[in-house]
Write a protein that holds these residues in place. Structure first.
Motif, PDB file in Angstrom:
ATOM      1  N   ARG A  19     -28.444   1.998  23.463  1.00  0.00           N
ATOM      2  CA  ARG A  19     -27.223   0.994  21.970  1.00  0.00           C
ATOM      3  C   ARG A  19     -26.740   2.542  21.631  1.00  0.00           C
ATOM      4  NH1 ARG A  19     -30.219  -2.967  23.744  1.00  0.00           N
ATOM      5  NH2 ARG A  19     -29.340  -4.845  23.950  1.00  0.00           N
ATOM      6  N   LEU A  20     -27.238   3.573  22.073  1.00  0.00           N
ATOM      7  CA  LEU A  20     -26.769   5.030  20.989  1.00  0.00           C
ATOM      8  C   LEU A  20     -25.941   5.936  22.478  1.00  0.00           C
ATOM      9  CD1 LEU A  20     -29.846   5.490  18.832  1.00  0.00           C
ATOM     10  CD2 LEU A  20     -27.823   3.873  17.771  1.00  0.00           C
ATOM     11  N   THR A  21     -25.640   7.071  21.438  1.00  0.00           N
ATOM     12  CA  THR A  21     -25.071   7.799  22.506  1.00  0.00           C
ATOM     13  C   THR A  21     -26.215   9.064  22.548  1.00  0.00           C
ATOM     14  OG1 THR A  21     -24.429   9.323  20.230  1.00  0.00           O
ATOM     15  CG2 THR A  21     -23.113   8.102  20.810  1.00  0.00           C
ATOM     16  N   PRO A  22     -26.005   9.318  23.445  1.00  0.00           N
ATOM     17  CA  PRO A  22     -27.621  10.155  24.185  1.00  0.00           C
ATOM     18  C   PRO A  22     -27.896  10.988  23.384  1.00  0.00           C
ATOM     19  CG  PRO A  22     -25.395  10.257  26.222  1.00  0.00           C
ATOM     20  CD  PRO A  22     -24.851   9.269  24.683  1.00  0.00           C
ATOM     21  N   SER A  23     -26.791  11.859  22.276  1.00  0.00           N
ATOM     22  CA  SER A  23     -27.721  12.672  21.939  1.00  0.00           C
ATOM     23  C   SER A  23     -28.326  11.518  20.618  1.00  0.00           C
ATOM     24  CB  SER A  23     -26.784  13.866  20.718  1.00  0.00           C
ATOM     25  OG  SER A  23     -25.422  12.578  20.589  1.00  0.00           O
ATOM     26  N   ALA A  24     -27.637  11.201  19.899  1.00  0.00           N
ATOM     27  CA  ALA A  24     -28.253  10.139  18.641  1.00  0.00           C
ATOM     28  C   ALA A  24     -29.895   9.465  19.357  1.00  0.00           C
ATOM     29  CB  ALA A  24     -27.776   9.015  18.343  1.00  0.00           C
ATOM     30  N   ALA A  25     -29.448   8.736  20.758  1.00  0.00           N
ATOM     31  CA  ALA A  25     -31.266   7.993  21.066  1.00  0.00           C
ATOM     32  C   ALA A  25     -31.541   8.785  21.505  1.00  0.00           C
ATOM     33  CB  ALA A  25     -30.132   8.000  22.777  1.00  0.00           C
ATOM     34  N   THR A  26     -31.335  10.570  22.194  1.00  0.00           N
ATOM     35  CA  THR A  26     -32.639  11.648  22.026  1.00  0.00           C
ATOM     36  C   THR A  26     -33.314  12.296  20.773  1.00  0.00           C
ATOM     37  OG1 THR A  26     -31.832  12.691  24.158  1.00  0.00           O
ATOM     38  CG2 THR A  26     -33.143  13.521  22.753  1.00  0.00           C
ATOM     39  N   ARG A  27     -32.590  12.092  19.666  1.00  0.00           N
ATOM     40  CA  ARG A  27     -33.040  12.346  18.239  1.00  0.00           C
ATOM     41  C   ARG A  27     -34.159  11.034  17.661  1.00  0.00           C
ATOM     42  NH1 ARG A  27     -27.970  14.592  17.610  1.00  0.00           N
ATOM     43  NH2 ARG A  27     -27.868  16.965  17.576  1.00  0.00           N
ATOM     44  N   LEU A  28     -33.454   9.577  17.890  1.00  0.00           N
ATOM     45  CA  LEU A  28     -34.361   9.309  17.655  1.00  0.00           C
ATOM     46  C   LEU A  28     -35.298   8.277  17.969  1.00  0.00           C
ATOM     47  CD1 LEU A  28     -34.320   6.104  15.868  1.00  0.00           C
ATOM     48  CD2 LEU A  28     -33.388   5.274  18.091  1.00  0.00           C
ATOM     49  N   LEU A  29     -35.196   8.721  19.960  1.00  0.00           N
ATOM     50  CA  LEU A  29     -36.802   8.277  20.878  1.00  0.00           C
ATOM     51  C   LEU A  29     -37.631   8.960  20.138  1.00  0.00           C
ATOM     52  CD1 LEU A  29     -34.662   7.924  23.770  1.00  0.00           C
ATOM     53  CD2 LEU A  29     -36.612   6.217  22.678  1.00  0.00           C
ATOM     54  N   SER A  30     -37.605  10.240  19.997  1.00  0.00           N
ATOM     55  CA  SER A  30     -38.834  11.502  19.980  1.00  0.00           C
ATOM     56  C   SER A  30     -38.962  10.885  18.124  1.00  0.00           C
ATOM     57  CB  SER A  30     -37.505  12.950  19.745  1.00  0.00           C
ATOM     58  OG  SER A  30     -37.244  13.550  21.374  1.00  0.00           O
ATOM     59  N   ALA A  31     -38.639  11.255  17.125  1.00  0.00           N
ATOM     60  CA  ALA A  31     -38.967  10.416  16.535  1.00  0.00           C
ATOM     61  C   ALA A  31     -40.081   9.365  16.317  1.00  0.00           C
ATOM     62  CB  ALA A  31     -38.077  10.543  14.988  1.00  0.00           C
ATOM     63  N   LEU A  32     -39.492   8.929  17.070  1.00  0.00           N
ATOM     64  CA  LEU A  32     -40.335   7.213  17.408  1.00  0.00           C
ATOM     65  C   LEU A  32     -41.766   7.703  18.231  1.00  0.00           C
ATOM     66  CD1 LEU A  32     -37.257   4.234  18.006  1.00  0.00           C
ATOM     67  CD2 LEU A  32     -38.953   4.292  15.955  1.00  0.00           C
ATOM     68  N   ALA A  33     -41.787   8.249  19.078  1.00  0.00           N
ATOM     69  CA  ALA A  33     -42.351   9.180  20.001  1.00  0.00           C
ATOM     70  C   ALA A  33     -43.471   9.803  18.975  1.00  0.00           C
ATOM     71  CB  ALA A  33     -42.439  10.046  20.697  1.00  0.00           C
ATOM     72  N   LEU A  34     -42.476  10.824  17.981  1.00  0.00           N
ATOM     73  CA  LEU A  34     -44.395  11.033  16.925  1.00  0.00           C
ATOM     74  C   LEU A  34     -44.447  10.885  16.173  1.00  0.00           C
ATOM     75  CD1 LEU A  34     -44.763  14.542  16.461  1.00  0.00           C
ATOM     76  CD2 LEU A  34     -42.719  14.992  15.268  1.00  0.00           C
ATOM     77  N   ARG A 191     -40.475   8.510  29.393  1.00  0.00           N
ATOM     78  CA  ARG A 191     -38.568   8.586  30.937  1.00  0.00           C
ATOM     79  C   ARG A 191     -37.496   8.023  30.049  1.00  0.00           C
ATOM     80  NH1 ARG A 191     -35.971   4.411  32.986  1.00  0.00           N
ATOM     81  NH2 ARG A 191     -35.903   4.147  35.095  1.00  0.00           N
ATOM     82  N   GLU A 192     -37.771   7.607  28.723  1.00  0.00           N
ATOM     83  CA  GLU A 192     -36.194   7.215  27.736  1.00  0.00           C
ATOM     84  C   GLU A 192     -35.986   8.669  27.727  1.00  0.00           C
ATOM     85  OE1 GLU A 192     -32.821   4.817  27.442  1.00  0.00           O
ATOM     86  OE2 GLU A 192     -34.893   4.649  28.923  1.00  0.00           O
ATOM     87  N   ILE A 193     -36.363   9.510  26.783  1.00  0.00           N
ATOM     88  CA  ILE A 193     -36.283  10.685  26.355  1.00  0.00           C
ATOM     89  C   ILE A 193     -35.954  11.618  27.823  1.00  0.00           C
ATOM     90  CG2 ILE A 193     -37.061  13.168  25.276  1.00  0.00           C
ATOM     91  CD1 ILE A 193     -38.727  11.708  23.748  1.00  0.00           C
ATOM     92  N   ARG A 194     -36.457  12.014  28.951  1.00  0.00           N
ATOM     93  CA  ARG A 194     -35.360  12.218  30.079  1.00  0.00           C
ATOM     94  C   ARG A 194     -34.269  12.319  30.409  1.00  0.00           C
ATOM     95  NH1 ARG A 194     -39.473  15.676  32.868  1.00  0.00           N
ATOM     96  NH2 ARG A 194     -37.819  15.918  34.833  1.00  0.00           N
ATOM     97  N   LEU A 195     -34.356  10.255  30.579  1.00  0.00           N
ATOM     98  CA  LEU A 195     -32.782  10.081  31.012  1.00  0.00           C
ATOM     99  C   LEU A 195     -32.011  10.504  29.888  1.00  0.00           C
ATOM    100  CD1 LEU A 195     -30.849   8.075  32.006  1.00  0.00           C
ATOM    101  CD2 LEU A 195     -31.947   6.412  31.060  1.00  0.00           C
ATOM    102  N   ARG A 255     -24.403   1.922  18.187  1.00  0.00           N
ATOM    103  CA  ARG A 255     -24.366   1.204  16.908  1.00  0.00           C
ATOM    104  C   ARG A 255     -25.361   0.707  16.675  1.00  0.00           C
ATOM    105  NH1 ARG A 255     -23.331  -3.363  22.186  1.00  0.00           N
ATOM    106  NH2 ARG A 255     -24.295  -1.516  23.333  1.00  0.00           N
ATOM    107  N   TRP A 256     -25.205   1.335  15.188  1.00  0.00           N
ATOM    108  CA  TRP A 256     -26.515   1.611  14.182  1.00  0.00           C
ATOM    109  C   TRP A 256     -27.177   0.061  13.653  1.00  0.00           C
ATOM    110  CZ3 TRP A 256     -28.731   6.195  14.711  1.00  0.00           C
ATOM    111  CH2 TRP A 256     -28.080   6.952  14.834  1.00  0.00           C
ATOM    112  N   ALA A 257     -26.494  -0.432  14.260  1.00  0.00           N
ATOM    113  CA  ALA A 257     -26.945  -2.253  13.179  1.00  0.00           C
ATOM    114  C   ALA A 257     -28.245  -2.111  14.280  1.00  0.00           C
ATOM    115  CB  ALA A 257     -26.250  -3.252  13.597  1.00  0.00           C
ATOM    116  N   THR A 258     -28.238  -2.091  15.065  1.00  0.00           N
ATOM    117  CA  THR A 258     -29.279  -1.935  16.537  1.00  0.00           C
ATOM    118  C   THR A 258     -30.653  -1.802  15.683  1.00  0.00           C
ATOM    119  OG1 THR A 258     -28.326  -0.386  17.736  1.00  0.00           O
ATOM    120  CG2 THR A 258     -28.242  -2.217  18.143  1.00  0.00           C
ATOM    121  N   VAL A 259     -30.452  -0.530  14.890  1.00  0.00           N
ATOM    122  CA  VAL A 259     -31.985   0.801  14.574  1.00  0.00           C
ATOM    123  C   VAL A 259     -32.062   0.025  13.506  1.00  0.00           C
ATOM    124  CG1 VAL A 259     -32.153   3.101  14.289  1.00  0.00           C
ATOM    125  CG2 VAL A 259     -30.054   2.389  15.701  1.00  0.00           C
TER     126      VAL A 259
END
Length: 289
Positions: A19-34, A191-195, A255-259
């Protein structure tokens, strides 16, 4: 609690990222992974330390068990020993993962060092194209791949690979590799970060050409491409169908409300980890003043 939150984040992260742009999703997922990896290590460390304060007094080391604050029981020493063993195992996994990534990149170093302008065209009958994040970064593409595409499609391919280098996508991928080595439950996030890094590069390529041209370039390259090392950021190595589907529609918006639920989970997990850390320090101060 922190470990439970880490597992929940591993499951929720990929869902929220769609529900985010790829750039925002990548940054969010990387932070969550860390954060999830840190929470996993922190929880296991606390269990290992909590078990040691039970075991060491039995060996005549440290304070008497009766000195424990309030007479409360700590972590049973078998659980602490198991946590310590898991920590050692995960440390070895992490070292092997990092070494594997580095060896793959190092194998390409001699070839990449010959490049002066960040682009290398190799005479090869096998079609491939990928970005190598060494130094300023180099895009490597074979003559067979270039022959497969039209002029505009070649530009889309090169723009895609250059976007990987410009936006430092290899850093996000390395974070994902290390996080999964620490906590295998984070495999879905990797997997999602690679996508998402691939979609991020696709969107940058589409901005320079067009979405239909980028989609055609990707489809033709995918039909012709050969396998490449998983460490390098190859044009057709990941999630081609999902990327083509994304290029077939309008550019995404966030859609930042989902975060919000994810942010709440991070706060709860962080608070629980800090509380457990304070309790651990208190116990150590009593046993080993």
């Amino acid at each position: 609690m922190p470990l439970v939150v880490a597992c929940l984040l591993a499951m929720a992260g990929p869902v929220v990222s769609r529900r985010l742009t790829p750039s925002a999703a990548t940054r969010l997922l990387s932070a969550l992974a860390l954060l999830s990896a840190v929470a996993s290590v922190g929880t296991l460390t606390l269990l290992a330390v909590g078990g040691s304060v039970k075991l060491l007094p039995l060996l005549g080391i440290g304070a008497d068990r009766e000195q424990l604050v309030g007479g409360r029981d700590g972590v049973p020493w078998p659980i602490g020993a198991a946590a310590l063993a898991i920590l050692v195992f995960l440390a070895v996994r992490t070292v092997f993962a990092v070494v594997h990534e580095w060896q793959t990149i190092r194998e390409l170093r001699d070839v990449v060092n010959e490049s002066e302008d960040g682009l290398m065209v190799l005479v090869d009958s096998r079609p491939y194209a990928f970005a190598v994040p060494i130094g300023a970064g180099t895009v490597i593409v074979s003559t067979a791949m270039l022959d497969t595409l039209t002029g505009p499609e070649r530009q889309a391919l090169l723009a895609h690979e250059q976007a990987h280098l410009t936006n430092h996508h290899h850093i996000y991928r390395v974070i994902a590799v290390i996080a999964v080595a620490i906590n295998p439950l984070l495999g879905t996030i990797r997997r999602e970060i690679r996508l998402q890094t691939e979609r991020w590069a696709d969107e940058r390529a589409a901005e320079q050409s067009s979405r239909p041209v980028t989609a055609r370039s990707l489809a033709r390259a995918a039909l012709a491409a050969t396998r490449t090392p998983p460490t390098v950021m190859a044009y057709t190595s990941d999630h081609v169908r999902e990327r083509l589907a994304a290029l077939a529609v309008e550019p995404p918006t966030s859609r930042w409300a989902t975060v919000i639920p994810v942010a709440i989970a991070v706060i709860i997990g962080g608070a629980a980890l800090l509380d457990a850390l304070k309790a651990c320090v208190t116990v150590l101060e009593v046993f080993y003043p």
